[in-house]
Design a protein around this motif. Structure first.
Motif, short mmCIF file in Angstrom:
data_model
loop_
_atom_site.label_atom_id
_atom_site.label_comp_id
_atom_site.label_asym_id
_atom_site.label_seq_id
_atom_site.Cartn_x
_atom_site.Cartn_y
_atom_site.Cartn_z
N PHE A 288 3.91 7.50 13.76
CA PHE A 288 5.14 6.85 14.30
C PHE A 288 6.01 7.72 14.85
CE2 PHE A 288 3.29 4.10 11.29
CZ PHE A 288 2.86 3.09 11.89
N PRO A 289 5.85 8.58 16.09
CA PRO A 289 6.84 9.50 16.29
C PRO A 289 8.14 9.06 17.02
CG PRO A 289 5.04 8.82 18.12
CD PRO A 289 4.78 8.32 16.86
N ASN A 290 8.30 7.63 17.08
CA ASN A 290 9.45 7.03 17.53
C ASN A 290 10.55 7.68 16.53
OD1 ASN A 290 11.55 4.86 17.44
ND2 ASN A 290 10.91 4.86 19.59
N LEU A 291 11.65 8.16 16.74
CA LEU A 291 12.63 8.53 15.79
C LEU A 291 13.37 7.31 14.93
CD1 LEU A 291 13.65 11.05 14.99
CD2 LEU A 291 15.80 10.89 16.45
N GLU A 292 13.59 6.08 15.64
CA GLU A 292 14.06 5.19 15.03
C GLU A 292 13.20 4.42 14.04
OE1 GLU A 292 17.01 3.79 15.23
OE2 GLU A 292 17.50 5.56 16.49
N THR A 293 11.81 4.44 14.39
CA THR A 293 10.86 3.92 13.41
C THR A 293 10.78 4.92 12.19
OG1 THR A 293 9.52 3.37 15.13
CG2 THR A 293 8.49 3.14 13.23
N PHE B 94 0.87 -1.12 -0.05
CA PHE B 94 -0.06 -0.12 0.14
C PHE B 94 0.75 1.35 0.05
CE2 PHE B 94 -3.36 -3.09 1.02
CZ PHE B 94 -4.49 -2.42 0.37
N LEU B 95 2.01 1.28 0.62
CA LEU B 95 2.87 2.34 0.72
C LEU B 95 3.33 2.55 -0.69
CD1 LEU B 95 4.57 4.48 2.26
CD2 LEU B 95 6.45 2.59 2.37
N GLU B 96 3.76 1.62 -1.29
CA GLU B 96 4.22 1.72 -2.78
C GLU B 96 2.98 2.55 -3.57
OE1 GLU B 96 5.47 -1.78 -4.72
OE2 GLU B 96 6.08 -0.64 -6.65
N LYS B 97 1.84 2.05 -3.30
CA LYS B 97 0.69 2.64 -4.20
C LYS B 97 0.53 4.21 -3.84
CE LYS B 97 -1.61 -1.71 -5.12
NZ LYS B 97 -2.90 -2.41 -4.47
N GLY B 98 0.74 4.46 -2.65
CA GLY B 98 0.59 5.81 -1.99
C GLY B 98 1.59 6.72 -2.48
N LEU B 99 2.79 6.43 -2.47
CA LEU B 99 4.06 6.95 -3.16
C LEU B 99 3.73 7.43 -4.66
CD1 LEU B 99 6.81 5.06 -0.96
CD2 LEU B 99 6.16 7.54 -0.80
N HIS B 100 3.28 6.40 -5.24
CA HIS B 100 2.83 6.73 -6.62
C HIS B 100 2.07 8.02 -7.10
CE1 HIS B 100 2.54 5.51 -10.97
NE2 HIS B 100 0.87 5.37 -10.66
N LEU B 101 1.16 7.72 -6.12
CA LEU B 101 -0.20 8.78 -6.35
C LEU B 101 0.38 9.99 -5.82
CD1 LEU B 101 -3.27 6.59 -5.13
CD2 LEU B 101 -2.83 7.25 -7.25
N ASP B 102 0.85 10.14 -4.58
CA ASP B 102 1.32 11.39 -3.96
C ASP B 102 2.54 11.04 -3.23
OD1 ASP B 102 1.44 13.71 -2.81
OD2 ASP B 102 -0.23 13.86 -1.74
N TYR B 103 3.64 11.36 -3.63
CA TYR B 103 4.85 11.06 -3.10
C TYR B 103 4.99 11.98 -1.57
CZ TYR B 103 9.76 10.53 -1.75
OH TYR B 103 10.96 10.20 -1.13
N GLU B 104 4.76 13.22 -1.75
CA GLU B 104 4.90 14.09 -0.68
C GLU B 104 4.01 13.73 0.36
OE1 GLU B 104 7.34 16.16 -0.47
OE2 GLU B 104 8.01 15.79 -2.53
N GLY B 105 2.79 13.09 0.11
CA GLY B 105 1.99 12.83 1.07
C GLY B 105 2.37 12.00 2.19
N HIS B 106 3.42 11.26 2.03
CA HIS B 106 3.94 9.97 2.79
C HIS B 106 4.37 10.80 4.36
CE1 HIS B 106 8.11 11.55 1.66
NE2 HIS B 106 8.30 11.32 2.95
N THR B 107 4.29 12.13 4.60
CA THR B 107 4.81 12.71 5.52
C THR B 107 3.82 12.42 6.88
OG1 THR B 107 3.75 14.74 5.04
CG2 THR B 107 6.09 14.49 4.68
N LEU B 108 2.39 11.91 6.37
CA LEU B 108 1.39 11.54 6.97
C LEU B 108 1.69 10.46 8.18
CD1 LEU B 108 -2.28 11.09 6.04
CD2 LEU B 108 -1.14 9.37 7.03
#
Length: 464
Positions: free
Chosen positions: A447-452, A428-442
């Motif tokens: 996942f506020p943990n820095l390592e994650t 699903f991540l791949e599909k989301g990035l394909h549609l709107d790459y910048e939207g991944h910041t959501l």
């Protein structure tokens, strides 16, 4: 104004005298002018049966007065007995074939009957006999407008205005037809030419303001309304529309002034109270906003938008229990409004009524399946409860409805990661990035943990 007041009192005295004679069953006689006043009084009061009785008395006493046959036809028209009305007008035209008003009235009744061809024939007949033609042209415009022939309608509304520059109705309907044909931009010059001919026509300035408003040129529309008000400072509709234009420009103080001036000129109406409430809502004075929304609903208990906005303001004040009450009142009046269901769903969730909230989101999703926020907010309820299967089910339904909406895919990624199903999550991540790459910041919000976040960032970089 004083003359109008005196005339109203005279009319009331006359009607009282007429009714007293009838009540006492006394013999009485009135002149044709007096009968006309009596019948018009009842028509203006929408007391059509009383008007009919009065006109029948008038015909008994003045059997050769054609004007009473016409008045009787108009009364039957008001009672929606159009066939009788047309027959009476035909009789009247036989007695007085040169009276163009008979054909004008007949044509307008035929429009109400949906007989537009016959109506146009009657109007052409009326043109043969009437010297003042603007009302006839206006009615012809309406006939064309009713059959969605907007070009034909525009032609006759313009002819009406050529005959009478101050025909306010023709100006208004002309703007509507131009809007329907998408010719508003080109029509601005027409109105400017019109104003050049009559720069003191408040109606022309007012309608130019409406055109600019429809074109979303709010500064220009305000300027046009200001000219209108300079000519007629009591033109309340111009004040009201100017308030709306100021609101669109987020000039709330000026909007409030315009609406309050409208209130002074027109007196209270639900629409004015609602508009004032909306300004107060914009500037976050929620108590004042609620006060005016409540004033609107006191005048019109069926004003669903005012009930809804009352709930919205209460929500801003964290008074969610009260908000639920007002959203339900709005829904009783407009059960198919998805915004009302969404508002109720949020309010029910705030007060802990999860099942009611879910039911409301379900209704909203059926009414507005193309609203991604409904699917996201609905699925988040299950997410917050730790029920990832249900959350995934809801968001997947949303994706089925909106396969091009990237934010739904990213939320699906969150739910699958929380479920430990990483492989599916990355699909699903791949599909989301394909549609709107910048939207991944959501994703980082979940996942506020820095390592994650670092891990996610590395994966996402691979798809860049």
């Amino acid at each position: 104004m004083e003359e109008n007041f005196k005339k109203r009192n005279d009319d009331k005295d006359l009607v009282k005298r007429y009714e007293s004679h009838k009540e006492k069953k006394e013999a009485f006689y009135f002149s044709t002018d007096e009968y006309e006043q009596i019948v018009h009084h009842y028509l203006e009061q929408s007391k059509y049966r009383k008007a009919l009785k009065a006109v029948n008395f008038a015909i008994d006493q003045h059997p050769y007065a054609v004007e009473f046959m016409i008045l009787k036809a108009q009364t039957y028209s008001s009672l929606e007995e159009f066939g009788i009305a047309v027959r009476l007008l035909d009789d009247a035209s036989n007695l007085n074939p040169g009276d163009g008003d008979i054909y004008l009235i007949k044509g307008n009744i035929q429009i109400m009957q949906g007989q537009h061809e016959d109506a146009l024939e009657s109007f052409h007949k009326a043109l043969e006999f009437n010297q003042e033609k603007d009302e006839i042209y206006f009615s012809m415009g309406l006939a064309y407008q009713n059959i969605s022939d907007f070009k034909g309608a525009i032609k006759y509304f313009k002819l009406s205005l050529e005959d009478n520059l101050n025909n306010e109705s023709a100006l208004y309907e002309l703007a509507y037809c131009l809007d329907m044909l998408g010719e508003l931009e080109t029509s601005v010059n027409y109105y400017k030419e019109f104003i050049d001919k009559d720069p003191y026509s408040e109606y022309a300035w007012y309608n130019l303001g409406i055109i600019y408003n429809k074109l979303e040129k709010y500064e220009d529309s305000i300027l046009a309304y200001e000219y209108c008000i300079a000519i007629d400072e009591k033109y309340s509709s111009a004040h009201y529309n100017m308030g709306n234009s100021y609101m669109m420009l987020k000039k709330n103080e000026q909007a409030l002034d315009s609406f309050k001036t409208t209130l002074e000129l027109e007196g209270p109406t639900p629409e004015i109270y609602f508009s004032i409430g909306s300004v107060y809502e914009n500037i976050e004075q929620y108590d004042m906003a609620i006060r005016y929304f409540r004033k609107a609903t006191k005048l019109d208990q069926f004003y669903d938008e005012a009930w809804y906005c009352t709930g919205i303001c209460l929500g801003h004040q964290d008074k969610w229990y009260e908000a639920v009450h007002f959203f339900n009142k709005a829904l009783k009046l407009s059960v198919e409004n998805p915004d009302y269901w969404v508002a109720l769903a949020k309010a029910e969730y705030k007060v802990g009524n999860t099942i009611s909230s879910i039911d409301a989101y379900d209704e909203a999703s059926q009414l507005s399946p193309n609203n991604p926020d409904i699917w996201k907010d609905w699925s988040k309820i299950y997410f917050e409860q730790g029920d990832m299967d249900q959350a995934i089910g809801i968001i997947t339904d949303g994706i089925n409805e909106l396969p091009e909406e990237a934010s739904l895919y990213y939320l699906c990624v969150v739910y699958y990661i929380e479920s430990g199903k990483y492989k599916t999550a990355f699909t699903f991540l791949e599909k989301g990035l394909h549609l709107d790459y910048e939207g991944h910041t959501l994703l980082y919000d979940y996942f506020p943990n820095l390592e994650t976040q670092k891990t996610l960032y590395k994966i996402i970089q691979q798809y860049k």
